[in-house]
Every structure is written in C-alpha cells, then in structure tokens.
Design a protein around this motif. Structure first.
Motif, short mmCIF file in Angstrom:
data_model
loop_
_atom_site.label_atom_id
_atom_site.label_comp_id
_atom_site.label_asym_id
_atom_site.label_seq_id
_atom_site.Cartn_x
_atom_site.Cartn_y
_atom_site.Cartn_z
N SER A 1 0.86 -1.17 0.00
CA SER A 1 0.00 0.00 0.00
C SER A 1 0.90 1.22 0.00
N ALA B 1 0.90 5.44 0.35
CA ALA B 1 0.11 6.60 0.75
C ALA B 1 0.87 7.87 0.42
N LYS C 1 -3.10 12.46 5.14
CA LYS C 1 -3.09 11.49 4.05
C LYS C 1 -3.94 12.03 2.91
N THR D 1 -4.31 7.01 -1.30
CA THR D 1 -3.75 5.69 -1.03
C THR D 1 -3.96 4.82 -2.26
N CYS E 1 -3.49 0.72 -3.39
CA CYS E 1 -3.30 -0.62 -2.84
C CYS E 1 -3.08 -1.61 -3.97
N GLU F 1 -6.06 -3.48 1.40
CA GLU F 1 -7.00 -2.36 1.42
C GLU F 1 -6.33 -1.17 2.09
N SER F 2 -6.94 -0.01 2.01
CA SER F 2 -6.32 1.21 2.55
C SER F 2 -6.15 1.16 4.06
N ASN F 3 -6.88 0.29 4.74
CA ASN F 3 -6.73 0.18 6.19
C ASN F 3 -5.96 -1.07 6.62
N SER F 4 -5.31 -1.75 5.66
CA SER F 4 -4.51 -2.94 5.97
C SER F 4 -3.30 -2.55 6.82
N ILE F 5 -2.92 -3.45 7.74
CA ILE F 5 -1.77 -3.20 8.62
C ILE F 5 -0.63 -4.12 8.19
#
Length: 66
Positions: A16, A18, A25, A28, A30, A43-47
């Motif tokens: 990802s 950003a 931000k 983003t 992905c 996804e944009s909130n993946s860690i």
C-alpha cells in the motif's frame, strides 16, 4: 513505473502506498494480496509489519534539521 511487475520481480505479494502532505493522508493506492496464497486483498486500512524499514525511518527522522 509498473508496480505489478516490480512486485513480481521482488516477490512482494502486496503493498500500500500513501501520499502524505502537511501531515494529512491525501491518497492511497493498494496492490496485491495481504497474505500470499490467499484471496485477501490489500486495502487502505490494511496493517503491515514495519520489519527492518523502521531502522531506516528512525535514522532518517533523527537526522532531520530542526
């Protein structure tokens, strides 16, 4: 620049990217899978685990001019 080709060349299953401006931000992008051999997309909130990149970032931030 072809991100998918670079990912294949360097055996990266997912990433990802950003864009940050002024501490906010802006966008983003992905690519690929969150885990190899699964169907879980990034996804944009993946860690992600920072692993050794944290050493580079720490040295960069310590050397910023005040």
């Amino acid at each position: 620049m072809n991100i998918q080709k670079l990912m294949k060349d360097y055996n990266v299953s997912g990433l990802s990217i950003a864009a940050i401006n002024g501490g906010n931000k802006r966008s983003t992008e992905c690519f690929g899978l969150l885990e190899a051999e699964t169907d879980k997309s990034v996804e944009s909130n993946s860690i992600f685990s920072a692993c050794s990149i944290s050493k580079f970032l720490t040295s960069f931030l310590v050397n910023l001019p005040l």
